[in-house]
Scaffold this motif. Structure first.
Motif, mmCIF file in Angstrom:
data_model
loop_
_atom_site.group_PDB
_atom_site.id
_atom_site.type_symbol
_atom_site.label_atom_id
_atom_site.label_comp_id
_atom_site.label_asym_id
_atom_site.label_seq_id
_atom_site.Cartn_x
_atom_site.Cartn_y
_atom_site.Cartn_z
ATOM 1 N N ARG A 146 76.815 31.123 -31.056
ATOM 2 C CA ARG A 146 76.626 32.487 -31.268
ATOM 3 C C ARG A 146 77.798 32.608 -30.478
ATOM 4 N N PRO A 152 70.333 24.590 -27.757
ATOM 5 C CA PRO A 152 70.475 25.651 -27.682
ATOM 6 C C PRO A 152 70.186 26.253 -26.624
ATOM 7 N N THR A 212 77.573 30.302 -27.264
ATOM 8 C CA THR A 212 76.479 29.464 -26.445
ATOM 9 C C THR A 212 75.568 28.920 -27.771
ATOM 10 N N VAL A 213 75.309 27.543 -27.335
ATOM 11 C CA VAL A 213 74.585 27.132 -29.199
ATOM 12 C C VAL A 213 73.057 27.298 -28.968
ATOM 13 N N VAL A 214 72.840 28.044 -30.575
ATOM 14 C CA VAL A 214 72.343 28.653 -31.073
ATOM 15 C C VAL A 214 71.308 27.832 -32.196
ATOM 16 N N GLU A 215 71.910 26.093 -32.068
ATOM 17 C CA GLU A 215 70.925 25.365 -33.455
ATOM 18 C C GLU A 215 71.869 24.121 -32.822
ATOM 19 N N PRO A 216 70.992 22.862 -32.236
ATOM 20 C CA PRO A 216 71.211 22.036 -31.738
ATOM 21 C C PRO A 216 73.008 21.529 -32.269
#
Length: 147
Positions: free
Chosen positions: A113, A128, A100-104
């Protein structure tokens, strides 16, 4: 010639060989066994030839260097096959995993993550919360694509 405690010198070499072999079994590292073999060679040659102390030490030193060198070359030419070739390649283990993307991710920079950790990521632009797939790694940066 009797050595310390009434034992002939070759017995001390053979006892040292046994002690080194035992230490290799207790704490394996594929190193002490070659020193144990060298001590055995020194003990056998001392028993057969009646070598003086200096000769014994020289035989032990030469046999130690030769044994370790030969073993090292053999292991380089015959590496063991691991049941898990990616055991020490954490990034390689992640290939194919959904993260999963947590920062663009923009301009090949972002963060994703993975489990309870966060890794640098590069690849397609993503926002995100978006789920992406790991397709490779460059150092500690995961290469990702859309699923």
């Amino acid at each position: 010639m009797d050595g310390f405690a009434g034992l002939a010198p070759y017995w001390w070499w053979l006892i040292a060989a046994l002690a080194l072999a035992t230490a290799e079994i207790v704490a394996p590292g594929v190193f002490l066994i070659w020193l144990g073999a060298a001590a055995a060679v020194a003990g056998i040659l001392t028993a057969l030839l009646g070598l003086p102390l200096l000769g014994q030490v020289i035989v032990f030193a030469v046999a130690s260097v030769a044994g370790v060198y030969a073993a090292r070359r053999w292991f380089q030419r015959n590496p063991g096959i691991s049941p898990d070739p990616l055991l020490n390649d954490r990034a390689g283990q992640l290939i194919g995993m959904l993260v999963t993307v947590v920062e663009p991710i923009a301009a090949d920079r972002g963060r994703v993550r993975v489990g309870d950790g966060v890794w640098n990521a590069a690849g397609i632009d993503a926002v995100p919360g978006e789920t992406v797939r790991v397709i490779g790694a460059h150092g500690t940066t995961l290469l990702v694509e859309r699923i």
